[in-house]
Enzyme design. Sequence first.
Site, PDB file in Angstrom:
ATOM      1  CB  THR A  36      -8.627  -5.035  -3.068  1.00 51.39           C
ATOM      2  OG1 THR A  36      -7.976  -3.903  -3.643  1.00 51.39           O
ATOM      3  CG2 THR A  36      -7.789  -5.554  -1.909  1.00 51.39           C
ATOM      4  CG  ASP A  81      -6.986   0.845  -4.108  1.00 42.42           C
ATOM      5  OD1 ASP A  81      -7.612   0.422  -5.113  1.00 42.42           O
ATOM      6  OD2 ASP A  81      -6.225   0.132  -3.435  1.00 42.42           O
ATOM      7  CD  GLU A  89      -4.646  -4.236   4.199  1.00 46.42           C
ATOM      8  OE1 GLU A  89      -5.515  -3.772   3.448  1.00 46.42           O
ATOM      9  OE2 GLU A  89      -3.590  -3.635   4.451  1.00 46.42           O
TER      10      GLU A  89
END
Length: 281
Positions: free
Chosen positions: A89, A84, A66
């Site tokens: 995020t 995305d 990640e």
Amino acid sequence: MFTPHRKLLATGALLGSALLAVPAAAHATAAPHEAARAGLAAAPAAAGLDDPAKKEIAMKIVSSAENSSLDWKAQYKYIEDIGDGRGYTAGIIGFCSGTGDMLDLVEYYTQVKPGNVLAAYLPALREVDGSDSHAGLDPNFTRDWAKAAQDAEFRKAQDRERDRVYFNPSVKQGKSDGVGVLGQFIYYDAIVMHGDGTDPTSFRNIRKRALSKAKPPSQGGNETTWLNAFLDARVWAMKQEEAHSDTSRVDTAQRVFLRKGNLNLDTPLDWKVYGDSFHIG
């Protein structure tokens, strides 16, 4: 880039209907005093992924995928929109503004610390849930997230939500299926990315797809065969979405450990993700 909209379930439901009860031991062992009389040392209990040392390894491997770094503790302050479709995020597990888990995190943080720097964003987080919108969050949300990450209470809140929603359920299911540390990690990485909702690419449906090809050890199956079937189903799920179509976190990491027969996820570990090489000694 993790869970699609509101895949998160209440803890009771996630640990109830989605998970099987941990099977009883297949056979009884000698009572401690009988073993002592025979001069035998009691065998140590096998470690699960919830063993602190194994959990640390799990966090490092996930962070390698990640954040391209083994330093997972540096990621509490991480936040960006990676394009995305899930909004921002952020944090150690990729809490997303568009999927509900970031909202749950900030709501919990506000319960334990009212008036924190992120509390004012709760109305906006509720509005953008289910979308990639930044409405009500820009321009200062990313700055304030990083500021909140300096607070030990916010870091503990991230740990708590990671465990409640992702780590504990995956370990419980892994133990129920009779898989060891590697298998529990494989489940954990899958539930982090796909969540455990009802859509075809969720964790439970990845597992269901695998069940059509093999049986877990708890049902008499071979552990390696089962985990390969699960990873096949996981790769299929990843390829259903462009943002997840690079399957190297499976192909050049989890498959590597499995091919080597490292079902206990013992160190040293060497793997690659997105072309980057990593090592844990």
